[in-house]
Design a protein around this motif. Sequence first.
Motif, mmCIF file in Angstrom:
data_model
loop_
_atom_site.group_PDB
_atom_site.id
_atom_site.type_symbol
_atom_site.label_atom_id
_atom_site.label_comp_id
_atom_site.label_asym_id
_atom_site.label_seq_id
_atom_site.Cartn_x
_atom_site.Cartn_y
_atom_site.Cartn_z
ATOM 1 N N ALA A 74 115.259 -1.498 138.108
ATOM 2 C CA ALA A 74 113.926 -0.974 137.830
ATOM 3 C C ALA A 74 113.302 -1.663 136.609
ATOM 4 O O ALA A 74 112.119 -2.010 136.617
ATOM 5 C CB ALA A 74 113.988 0.537 137.624
ATOM 6 N N VAL A 75 114.092 -1.848 135.569
ATOM 7 C CA VAL A 75 113.592 -2.537 134.369
ATOM 8 C C VAL A 75 113.234 -3.985 134.706
ATOM 9 O O VAL A 75 112.206 -4.501 134.260
ATOM 10 C CB VAL A 75 114.632 -2.460 133.230
ATOM 11 C CG1 VAL A 75 114.282 -3.397 132.098
ATOM 12 C CG2 VAL A 75 114.728 -1.030 132.724
ATOM 13 N N ALA A 76 114.051 -4.639 135.510
ATOM 14 C CA ALA A 76 113.754 -6.019 135.912
ATOM 15 C C ALA A 76 112.459 -6.077 136.719
ATOM 16 O O ALA A 76 111.637 -6.977 136.530
ATOM 17 C CB ALA A 76 114.906 -6.589 136.723
ATOM 18 N N PHE A 77 112.249 -5.091 137.588
ATOM 19 C CA PHE A 77 111.031 -5.046 138.388
ATOM 20 C C PHE A 77 109.800 -4.896 137.509
ATOM 21 O O PHE A 77 108.801 -5.613 137.678
ATOM 22 C CB PHE A 77 111.125 -3.895 139.398
ATOM 23 C CG PHE A 77 109.925 -3.767 140.279
ATOM 24 C CD1 PHE A 77 109.705 -4.662 141.303
ATOM 25 C CD2 PHE A 77 109.012 -2.744 140.076
ATOM 26 C CE1 PHE A 77 108.595 -4.543 142.125
ATOM 27 C CE2 PHE A 77 107.896 -2.619 140.881
ATOM 28 C CZ PHE A 77 107.688 -3.524 141.918
ATOM 29 N N VAL A 78 109.876 -4.000 136.541
ATOM 30 C CA VAL A 78 108.736 -3.800 135.627
ATOM 31 C C VAL A 78 108.501 -5.058 134.793
ATOM 32 O O VAL A 78 107.352 -5.474 134.593
ATOM 33 C CB VAL A 78 108.981 -2.568 134.733
ATOM 34 C CG1 VAL A 78 107.945 -2.486 133.622
ATOM 35 C CG2 VAL A 78 108.972 -1.300 135.566
ATOM 36 N N ALA A 79 109.559 -5.667 134.324
ATOM 37 C CA ALA A 79 109.409 -6.891 133.524
ATOM 38 C C ALA A 79 108.777 -8.014 134.350
ATOM 39 O O ALA A 79 107.946 -8.772 133.847
ATOM 40 C CB ALA A 79 110.763 -7.327 132.970
ATOM 41 N N LEU A 80 109.148 -8.100 135.618
ATOM 42 C CA LEU A 80 108.538 -9.111 136.479
ATOM 43 C C LEU A 80 107.070 -8.812 136.739
ATOM 44 O O LEU A 80 106.249 -9.722 136.828
ATOM 45 C CB LEU A 80 109.302 -9.219 137.795
ATOM 46 C CG LEU A 80 110.651 -9.915 137.713
ATOM 47 C CD1 LEU A 80 111.407 -9.791 139.027
ATOM 48 C CD2 LEU A 80 110.482 -11.370 137.339
ATOM 49 N N LEU A 81 106.744 -7.527 136.885
ATOM 50 C CA LEU A 81 105.331 -7.158 137.053
ATOM 51 C C LEU A 81 104.510 -7.534 135.821
ATOM 52 O O LEU A 81 103.336 -7.881 135.936
ATOM 53 C CB LEU A 81 105.192 -5.665 137.329
ATOM 54 C CG LEU A 81 105.573 -5.201 138.732
ATOM 55 C CD1 LEU A 81 105.443 -3.687 138.832
ATOM 56 C CD2 LEU A 81 104.737 -5.876 139.792
ATOM 57 N N LEU A 82 105.133 -7.452 134.652
ATOM 58 C CA LEU A 82 104.456 -7.822 133.404
ATOM 59 C C LEU A 82 104.513 -9.323 133.144
ATOM 60 O O LEU A 82 104.077 -9.780 132.081
ATOM 61 C CB LEU A 82 105.085 -7.062 132.228
ATOM 62 C CG LEU A 82 104.935 -5.537 132.282
ATOM 63 C CD1 LEU A 82 105.726 -4.890 131.166
ATOM 64 C CD2 LEU A 82 103.466 -5.149 132.215
ATOM 65 N N ARG A 83 105.061 -10.069 134.106
ATOM 66 C CA ARG A 83 105.157 -11.528 134.035
ATOM 67 C C ARG A 83 105.974 -12.021 132.835
ATOM 68 O O ARG A 83 105.611 -12.994 132.160
ATOM 69 C CB ARG A 83 103.789 -12.174 134.055
ATOM 70 C CG ARG A 83 103.008 -11.829 135.305
ATOM 71 C CD ARG A 83 101.876 -12.790 135.505
ATOM 72 N NE ARG A 83 101.098 -12.429 136.675
ATOM 73 C CZ ARG A 83 101.290 -12.935 137.886
ATOM 74 N NH1 ARG A 83 102.245 -13.785 138.088
ATOM 75 N NH2 ARG A 83 100.534 -12.567 138.906
ATOM 76 N N ALA A 84 107.068 -11.327 132.567
ATOM 77 C CA ALA A 84 107.971 -11.745 131.494
ATOM 78 C C ALA A 84 108.751 -12.979 131.945
ATOM 79 O O ALA A 84 108.968 -13.187 133.139
ATOM 80 C CB ALA A 84 108.939 -10.609 131.157
ATOM 81 N N LEU A 88 114.233 -13.292 129.850
ATOM 82 C CA LEU A 88 113.981 -11.975 129.283
ATOM 83 C C LEU A 88 114.201 -10.875 130.325
ATOM 84 O O LEU A 88 114.722 -9.800 130.006
ATOM 85 C CB LEU A 88 112.552 -11.894 128.731
ATOM 86 C CG LEU A 88 112.160 -10.599 128.048
ATOM 87 C CD1 LEU A 88 113.030 -10.364 126.825
ATOM 88 C CD2 LEU A 88 110.699 -10.633 127.668
ATOM 89 N N VAL A 89 113.839 -11.140 131.569
ATOM 90 C CA VAL A 89 114.059 -10.173 132.655
ATOM 91 C C VAL A 89 115.550 -9.906 132.816
ATOM 92 O O VAL A 89 115.985 -8.745 132.900
ATOM 93 C CB VAL A 89 113.447 -10.689 133.973
ATOM 94 C CG1 VAL A 89 113.851 -9.815 135.136
ATOM 95 C CG2 VAL A 89 111.938 -10.779 133.871
ATOM 96 N N VAL A 90 116.339 -10.954 132.846
ATOM 97 C CA VAL A 90 117.789 -10.799 133.018
ATOM 98 C C VAL A 90 118.400 -10.065 131.832
ATOM 99 O O VAL A 90 119.214 -9.149 132.002
ATOM 100 C CB VAL A 90 118.453 -12.184 133.207
ATOM 101 C CG1 VAL A 90 119.965 -12.078 133.182
ATOM 102 C CG2 VAL A 90 117.986 -12.817 134.497
ATOM 103 N N ILE A 91 117.999 -10.405 130.618
ATOM 104 C CA ILE A 91 118.544 -9.755 129.424
ATOM 105 C C ILE A 91 118.149 -8.274 129.390
ATOM 106 O O ILE A 91 118.969 -7.413 129.078
ATOM 107 C CB ILE A 91 118.087 -10.489 128.149
ATOM 108 C CG1 ILE A 91 118.771 -11.862 128.070
ATOM 109 C CG2 ILE A 91 118.372 -9.680 126.902
ATOM 110 C CD1 ILE A 91 118.237 -12.764 126.979
ATOM 111 N N ALA A 92 116.903 -7.972 129.726
ATOM 112 C CA ALA A 92 116.447 -6.580 129.720
ATOM 113 C C ALA A 92 117.189 -5.753 130.763
ATOM 114 O O ALA A 92 117.619 -4.619 130.490
ATOM 115 C CB ALA A 92 114.943 -6.518 129.964
ATOM 116 N N ALA A 93 117.372 -6.304 131.952
ATOM 117 C CA ALA A 93 118.078 -5.571 133.007
ATOM 118 C C ALA A 93 119.546 -5.349 132.647
ATOM 119 O O ALA A 93 120.070 -4.243 132.798
ATOM 120 C CB ALA A 93 117.968 -6.329 134.321
#
Length: 103
Positions: A74-84, A88-93
């Motif tokens: 879910a965090v990765a999905f939101v980060a991708l929606l925010l165009r991170a 950063l997406v992998v680290i956040a997830a």
Amino acid sequence: MIWFAVLACGVGCYLLKLAGLSVPSRVLDNPVVSRVADLLPVALLSGLIAVQVFSTNGTDGPQLGVDARLAGLAVAFVALLLRAPFLLVVIAAASTAALIRLG
């Protein structure tokens, strides 16, 4: 016996790669084939992610389960929606899943 299986898999992989290289260019120029070739890896990766996130191996065999991996997804999905950026997406997830498992 195991070496026969390893060699057979190696030959099979080589022949599959050769088959892909042997496709005539007029087939690859077809817009439908091009679109399918572009979208097929996305579909396969999505299926692999779904299997890894939602499956657990219980005492009665494979079962549907939800754990920290779903929160990480879910965090990765939101980060991708925010165009991170992807890193950063992998680290956040991974951090989200680790923190949930820690607690």
